[in-house]
Design an enzyme around this catalytic site. Structure first.
Site, mmCIF file in Angstrom:
data_model
loop_
_atom_site.group_PDB
_atom_site.id
_atom_site.type_symbol
_atom_site.label_atom_id
_atom_site.label_comp_id
_atom_site.label_asym_id
_atom_site.label_seq_id
_atom_site.Cartn_x
_atom_site.Cartn_y
_atom_site.Cartn_z
ATOM 1 N N TYR A 1 0.969 -1.217 -0.017
ATOM 2 C CA TYR A 1 -0.026 -0.098 -0.089
ATOM 3 C C TYR A 1 0.885 1.313 0.138
ATOM 4 O O TYR A 1 0.750 2.303 -0.712
ATOM 5 C CB TYR A 1 -0.950 -0.102 1.363
ATOM 6 C CG TYR A 1 -1.933 0.903 1.298
ATOM 7 C CD1 TYR A 1 -3.130 1.187 0.526
ATOM 8 C CD2 TYR A 1 -1.312 2.213 2.171
ATOM 9 C CE1 TYR A 1 -3.697 2.563 0.814
ATOM 10 C CE2 TYR A 1 -2.310 3.055 2.665
ATOM 11 C CZ TYR A 1 -3.540 3.364 1.605
ATOM 12 O OH TYR A 1 -4.199 4.576 2.083
ATOM 13 N N LYS B 1 1.184 4.115 -2.876
ATOM 14 C CA LYS B 1 0.920 5.671 -2.656
ATOM 15 C C LYS B 1 2.186 6.784 -3.063
ATOM 16 O O LYS B 1 2.076 7.625 -3.441
ATOM 17 C CB LYS B 1 0.646 5.707 -1.227
ATOM 18 C CG LYS B 1 -0.930 5.031 -0.983
ATOM 19 C CD LYS B 1 -2.091 5.870 -1.692
ATOM 20 C CE LYS B 1 -3.315 5.039 -1.551
ATOM 21 N NZ LYS B 1 -4.561 5.748 -2.224
HETATM 22 N N1 LIG Z 1 -9.336 6.365 5.556
HETATM 23 C C1 LIG Z 1 -8.000 6.797 5.613
HETATM 24 O O1 LIG Z 1 -7.771 7.136 6.838
HETATM 25 C C2 LIG Z 1 -7.201 7.152 4.511
HETATM 26 C C3 LIG Z 1 -5.967 7.833 4.934
HETATM 27 C C4 LIG Z 1 -5.009 8.118 3.702
HETATM 28 C C5 LIG Z 1 -5.411 7.780 2.344
HETATM 29 N N2 LIG Z 1 -6.574 7.215 2.124
HETATM 30 C C6 LIG Z 1 -7.017 6.961 0.774
HETATM 31 O O2 LIG Z 1 -8.259 7.587 0.597
HETATM 32 C C7 LIG Z 1 -8.995 7.045 -0.683
HETATM 33 C C8 LIG Z 1 -10.301 6.517 -0.154
HETATM 34 O O3 LIG Z 1 -10.127 5.496 1.009
HETATM 35 P P1 LIG Z 1 -11.214 5.439 2.131
HETATM 36 O O4 LIG Z 1 -10.584 5.299 3.483
HETATM 37 O O5 LIG Z 1 -12.344 6.054 1.758
HETATM 38 O O6 LIG Z 1 -11.612 3.705 1.670
HETATM 39 P P2 LIG Z 1 -12.886 2.879 1.358
HETATM 40 O O7 LIG Z 1 -12.544 1.518 1.751
HETATM 41 O O8 LIG Z 1 -13.974 3.364 2.153
HETATM 42 O O9 LIG Z 1 -13.251 3.195 -0.141
HETATM 43 C C9 LIG Z 1 -12.247 2.184 -0.831
HETATM 44 C C10 LIG Z 1 -13.466 1.891 -2.064
HETATM 45 O O10 LIG Z 1 -12.408 1.273 -3.217
HETATM 46 C C11 LIG Z 1 -13.144 0.420 -3.898
HETATM 47 N N3 LIG Z 1 -12.397 -0.523 -4.637
HETATM 48 C C12 LIG Z 1 -11.493 -1.598 -4.071
HETATM 49 N N4 LIG Z 1 -10.960 -2.248 -5.301
HETATM 50 C C13 LIG Z 1 -11.389 -1.709 -6.443
HETATM 51 C C14 LIG Z 1 -11.377 -1.614 -7.670
HETATM 52 N N5 LIG Z 1 -10.460 -2.941 -8.011
HETATM 53 N N6 LIG Z 1 -12.014 -1.022 -8.532
HETATM 54 C C15 LIG Z 1 -12.910 -0.264 -8.142
HETATM 55 N N7 LIG Z 1 -13.175 0.092 -6.877
HETATM 56 C C16 LIG Z 1 -12.390 -0.479 -5.981
HETATM 57 C C17 LIG Z 1 -13.834 -0.509 -2.746
HETATM 58 O O11 LIG Z 1 -14.945 -1.312 -2.944
HETATM 59 C C18 LIG Z 1 -14.382 0.753 -1.794
HETATM 60 O O12 LIG Z 1 -15.373 1.199 -2.072
HETATM 61 C C19 LIG Z 1 -8.181 5.571 -1.001
HETATM 62 O O13 LIG Z 1 -7.265 5.938 -1.874
HETATM 63 C C20 LIG Z 1 -7.434 5.634 0.468
HETATM 64 O O14 LIG Z 1 -6.184 4.839 0.117
HETATM 65 C C21 LIG Z 1 -7.468 6.991 3.088
#
Ligand SMILES: NC(=O)c1ccc[n+]([C@@H]2O[C@H](COP(=O)([O-])OP(=O)(O)OC[C@H]3O[C@@H](n4cnc5c(N)ncnc54)[C@H](O)[C@@H]3O)[C@@H](O)[C@H]2O)c1
Length: 244
Positions: free
Chosen positions: A150, A154
């Site tokens: 991961y 990123k």
């Molecule tokens: N939540 C946090 O604390 C956090 C921190 C840093 C970065 N992020 C980044 O923010 C973004 C949103 O994350 P989130 O926390 O809302 O995650 P989340 O798990 O709520 O949402 C991620 C979504 O991606 C979808 N997904 C997975 N594989 C897929 C594929 N092959 N094709 C299409 N969709 C797919 C999942 O079904 C899910 O709905 C991500 O890029 C994550 O890495 C989140």
């Protein structure tokens, strides 16, 4: 001065928008009058306006992405913005890493962004207008045990977004990177089981809600964000509830 985000008539593609931050953004965009086309592997919630449109698309499948973007363009006539949020976050020590899991993580988190950008750019270049947002993560720079795939994906995205921004600036297309902070979403819960680690985040940064990231994202999508190749870092989970 009072400013509000008006997306009337605009079209956003948000990948990973069935859950978490992407879902909050898709619904806020529809609230603001725009249409949000969600690309995800699972179904998400409808919006009362009907302007959150769900497409079952695996972003790692380039042909599926190209076909879905073409569908959005044909149905709505334009694509104003891409927010590439789809990501997976498996946990594994490097020594035990399943090669398929490594490939899958990079295929979704990195390749998926590249395929989506490739698919929307011709339309944006033709109109000399467009915005692309990618999500980085604090783990890209801080690192973390069992998060190498991961974190690597990123880190690569940060470099990709910088280069893409330089490449498309002449077409007036903006590409920016967001560190959304620590946010309570399905992915966060799966990667941070209850107990020690989640308590660590609570103490270290606070844990935000998906809705708390919407303001910064809408700002970057708006004409007010006169920047490209930039990074918006939401360091601490400053929430609306804390502001009361
Ligand atoms: N939540 C946090 O604390 C956090 C921190 C840093 C970065 N992020 C980044 O923010 C973004 C949103 O994350 P989130 O926390 O809302 O995650 P989340 O798990 O709520 O949402 C991620 C979504 O991606 C979808 N997904 C997975 N594989 C897929 C594929 N092959 N094709 C299409 N969709 C797919 C999942 O079904 C899910 O709905 C991500 O890029 C994550 O890495 C989140």
């Amino acid at each position: 001065m009072q400013a509000s985000f008006d997306a009337t008539g605009d079209v956003l593609i948000v990948t990973g928008g069935a859950n978490g931050i992407g879902a909050a953004l898709a619904h806020a965009y529809a609230d603001a009058g725009g249409t949000a086309a969600v690309f995800d592997v699972v179904a998400g919630q409808e919006h009362p306006s009907g302007r959150v449109v769900h497409h079952l698309v695996d972003v790692s499948d380039r042909d599926a992405v190209l076909a879905a973007v073409e569908r959005v363009r044909a149905e709505h006539g334009r694509i104003d913005a891409l927010v590439a949020g789809a990501a997976v976050q498996p946990r594994s020590d490097v020594v035990d890493m399943d090669p398929q899991q490594w490939r899958h993580t990079l295929a979704v988190n990195l390749d998926g962004v590249v395929w989506c950008a490739q698919a929307v750019l011709p339309e944006m270049i033709a109109r000399r207008s467009g915005t692309i947002l990618v999500f980085a993560s604090g783990l890209a720079t801080a690192g973390r045990a069992q998060a190498s795939a991961y974190a690597a994906s990123k880190g690569a995205l940060i470099a990709f977004a910088k280069s893409l921004a330089a490449e498309v600036a002449e077409h007036r297309i903006r590409v920016n990177t967001v560190f959304p902070g620590v946010v309570d979403t399905p992915q966060f819960r799966q990667a941070n089981p209850a107990g020690g680690e989640r308590e660590h985040w609570e103490r270290a940064t606070g844990i935000g809600q998906p809705a708390d990231v919407v303001g910064p994202l809408l700002f970057l999508l708006s004409p007010a964000a006169t920047m490209t190749g930039s990074t918006l870092t939401r360091d601490r989970a400053y929430t609306k509830s804390e502001a009361k």
